[in-house]
Scaffold this active site. Structure first.
Site: not given
Ligand code: NAD
Ligand code: MN
Length: 787
Positions: A183, A257, A291, A388
């Protein structure tokens, strides 16, 4: 002088989008299918804010369909020869290369990142990842002997490197013989859908790769699905924690990660012009939405003013603008909500009294932009130094000495990456082992390669992606199938006398004490518990440990962390000495085993002898379970160092009270961890006898600490403890679930057995690397090398 725009053409990409009709479909079982509930999301262009495409908001039924397809495909896919799987991966790499321009433009449009980056970094790394893993697919059977694929893998990726994260997930999973349901993130699904088209073009068998688009709710359905063997996730720590909790009662494997707040450490002898370019790559690459971004600049005090001046000069010259403009350094922020998060954290930084600096120019008005921003005069404990930001915001602090730099660097709950800048190789390589982070870059930053592992320490998550270490995330040790149900309380006699739900009796003096910091300790609560032998007679008493005893033991284990830097050869010598001293008392230990278990002397001697052999095995491996050197390009080599986790809780099996204890406790010790061990509740006396042996064998105080009592109660305390870094649990299925759930709080590395243990007497089921692998985490240190 001003630059005119140099726009990359988007015609091909827009035509491709159009060819998928007004609404995209998802890719399941080799076909393009509309979402069952007919719901859609809109993906936008961050550079303009305009609508780019409608993509399915998939739900439970769509996920069910995709997982079923992946399941059906798995049977054949795993049976294919390594060579055939290698060919498919190779074909993917080739097709990605052939379509590189389309991928690069589409990624830049959908995400807002600059075409310079997608063209020169993201997509070339994607192709490299597939090529590299085509190679791993080819040699899988010899490189990972005894390991098998897991099954269907659920993969959830973020929006910051959409296609690269897809490659990091899909390539190793397929190479090891798994099938996947992936996904993509809601803001950036288009390149994943283009990749699905490539799967079609190369005639990948239907169901091997399924791409299901949607938001967090779609991801949550995937995480919950019963027929998934593993979830591989990249994203926020918050969602990572949720995933740990939701999957706690299943045997799903996880690799996570998560976020970071990585230090960028500059010593006063560093080449400052190189440093400034490094900073541009560390925090302004991909708008800081990285990240492992070097978001905390730590500067040696004597050069702060000079460096800040240079950084500001450079910031003034950075160009922010449309992602397809080839002359732009910084593109757009992925979505308005992300922009708001950045703005709100920046305003908190101002409230906290830090000094903010931004260039004099302004960002384009159309689209979602944020200028490069520098905070100086930042207090180490302040919010902007700890949270972050995930945007182009650098916060700077100063240090005086190298040891202060290390302290500041590690003053975070994360541990994803660090960069170290100095012309002094001694200094750089002195600091690298001390920084708690999964990737350490010496005089470089944000470099990645398929041959190197990437992943976090601490709350940055666990598991590695890339390199041989990443492959272990997608296989299981074949022999696990033969593990036996683990008894929770051994002897029915003991049970009848109530040890199962521990009797509390007042302490008497002839009680085996607990062992902490090299000293015998009475239980904090003052209570003991009886230990019965096979004939139902009282064999002795041990302390009934409580929360406070565990806390004391953890403290003692922390105080002994010098063990991790003790030379491996010395650790080996100490363990051999334990063997030597146990041998001198072999008859006594055998007698104890016979009395307690009611078994023949012969059988007991066999356990003692096996124990001696095992001690020798782990003494041998103390200096032989070595790291690797990865052959990464770009003028460096990468040292993949196996480092201890830190303080580990080891909750030992009930059966084989001597051999089981030693088999569980020695691998972590051999690797430099310090341990709080909870021995068998039924027969703890073997462990308390053993500490006398440890005492006489020069095992430094605090390296092994033993707390006796109700195993599950103590296990729970260990899993709740924030200063425990890893936890192994050989107990019940229910206990395993509880531990997985509560360990999510600080992202402890857990290894639980769900009620099935290896046969401790069987060398095949107790293969050393199977245990040692779980006692270390790999740090990849990139050092300059060659030309
Ligand atoms: P997120 O963790 O919400 O989303 C990452 C992925 O997880 C997306 O595909 C999302 O649809 C999915 N997701 C969201 N809630 C979920 C759940 N309950 N169960 C399963 N999958 C779920 O991250 P975001 O909202 O895109 O960004 C928020 C913060 O996350 C950013 O500000 C940043 O700090 C951090 N982030 C970190 C990375 C990294 O590479 N480590 C990448 C993106 C964002
Ligand atoms: Mn988008």
């Amino acid at each position: 002088m001003d630059y005119g725009p140099a726009q990359e053409s988007d015609i091909l990409a827009r035509e491709w989008i159009k060819s998928h009709g007004p609404k995209f479909r998802q890719f399941v079982n080799g076909k393009w299918v509309a979402p069952k509930a007919k719901k859609y999301l809109i993906s936008r262009e961050p550079s303009t804010g305009r609508k780019l495409a409608s993509i399915p908001l998939s739900g439970k039924q769509d996920i069910n369909h995709a997982v079923r397809s992946a399941h059906e495909a798995f049977d054949n896919w795993k049976k294919l020869s390594c060579h055939v799987r290698a060919r498919y991966l190779y074909a993917m790499a080739r097709q990605i290369q052939k379509n590189a321009r389309l991928f690069a433009v589409l990624e830049a449009l959908d995400n807002g990142k600059t075409i310079r980056e997608t063209r020169d970094i993201d997509i070339p790394l994607v192709a490299r990842h597939f090529y590299h893993h085509a190679g791993w697919a080819q040699v899988r059977d010899s490189a990972l002997q005894g390991y098998e694929p897991l099954g269907v893998i659920g993969q959830i990726i973020p929006w910051n490197f959409p296609m690269l994260m897809l490659a990091w997930k899909i390539a190793p999973a397929l190479a090891m013989g798994n099938t996947v349901v992936l996904k993509p993130a809601e803001y950036t699904s288009l390149t994943a859908l283009l990749f699905a088209e490539i799967c079609e073009q190369i005639n990948l068998p239907p169901g091997v790769v399924n791409i299901v688009t949607g938001d967090g709710s779609t991801g949550a359905e995937l995480v919950k699905h019963r027929d998934i063997s593993k979830i591989a996730f990249t994203g926020s720590t918050e969602v990572g924690r949720k995933i740990c909790q939701v999957t706690a009662d299943s045997e799903k494997r996880l690799s996570l990660e998560l976020g970071g707040k990585s230090p960028f450490i500059v010593f006063d002898d560093a080449d400052l012009d190189g440093v400034v370019e490094g900073i541009v790559d560390a925090i302004w690459f991909n708008q800081g939405q990285v990240c492992c971004a070097g978001s905390r600049l730590l500067v040696q005090e004597s050069i702060t003013n000079k460096l800040y001046r240079k950084i500001k000069n450079r910031m003034e010259k950075l160009r922010v603008g449309h992602s397809l403009d080839k002359g732009v350094d910084i593109g757009a922020i992925v979505a308005p909500v992300q922009l708001k998060t950045i703005e709100s954290l920046v305003s908190k930084g101002l409230d906290e009294g830090a000094d903010m600096w931004q260039p004099s120019w302004t960002c384009p008005k159309e689209g979602w932009y944020y200028p490069p921003t520098l905070f100086t005069n930042v207090a180490p404990a302040s919010l902007i130094a700890q949270e972050e930001i995930f945007g182009p915001v650098l916060i700077a602090m100063s240090f005086r000495t190298p040891s202060e730099a290390v302290k500041l660097a590690n003053n975070t709950r994360y541990g994803l990456a660090a960069s170290i800048w100095t012309e002094n190789i001694n200094l750089a390589l002195d600091i690298a082992p001390k920084v708690k982070a999964g990737s350490v870059w010496v005089n470089c930053t944000n470099v990645f390669d398929a041959a190197s592992g990437f992943g976090g320490y601490r709350e940055s998550g666990f598991g590695r992606e890339g390199g041989i270490e990443g492959l272990y995330e997608y296989v299981r040790f074949g022999i696990e199938k033969d593990f036996l149900p683990a008894p929770t309380v051994l002897s029915p006699l003991n049970k009848s006398k109530g040890v199962g739900n521990v009797n509390q009796v007042p302490g008497i003096d002839r009680t085996a004490k607990m062992y902490m910091g090299g000293k015998q300790k009475r239980p904090d609560g003052g209570y003991n518990m009886p230990v019965f032998n096979a004939s139902g007679d009282l064999a002795g008493q041990v302390g009934l440990g409580n929360r406070k005893d565990i806390r004391n033991a953890v403290e003692a284990a922390h105080a002994a962390e010098g063990w991790s830097t003790t030379a491996a050869h010395i650790r080996a010598q100490v363990l051999y000495f334990v063997g030597e001293n146990l041998e001198a008392r072999a008859a006594e230990f055998a007698g104890r085993l016979s009395d307690l278990l009611g078994q023949t002397k012969r059988r007991s001697l066999r356990e003692v002898n096996m124990t001696l052999e095992r001690i020798f095995t782990y003494a041998a491996y103390a200096d032989k379970y070595e790291g690797t050197i990865h052959d990464t390009p770009y003028r460096n080599v990468t040292l993949a160092m196996k480092e201890p986790l830190g303080v580990m809780g080891i909750v030992c099996p009930e059966e084989a009270p001597l051999l089981g204890f030693v088999s569980a406790v020695l691998p972590p010790i051999a690797m430099g961890n310090t341990v709080v061990a909870v021995p068998s509740s039924t027969f703890p006396l073997l462990a308390t006898d053993l500490y006398q042996v440890l005492d006489t064998s020069d095992v430094p105080p605090g390296v092994v600490n033993i707390v006796t009592g109700d195993k599950d109660l103590l296990a729970d305390v260990l899993s709740d403890h924030d200063d425990v870094d890893g936890l192994w649990y050989f107990g019940s299925r229910e206990g395993s679930t509880r531990i997985r759930y509560s360990s999510a709080a600080n992202m402890k590395r857990t290894w639980v057995n769900f009620g099935r243990n290896p046969d401790w007497f069987d060398p095949a089921q107790t293969k050393p690397d199977y245990f040692l692998h779980k006692a270390v985490q790999i740090k990849n240190i990139w050092i300059p090398y060659g030309e």
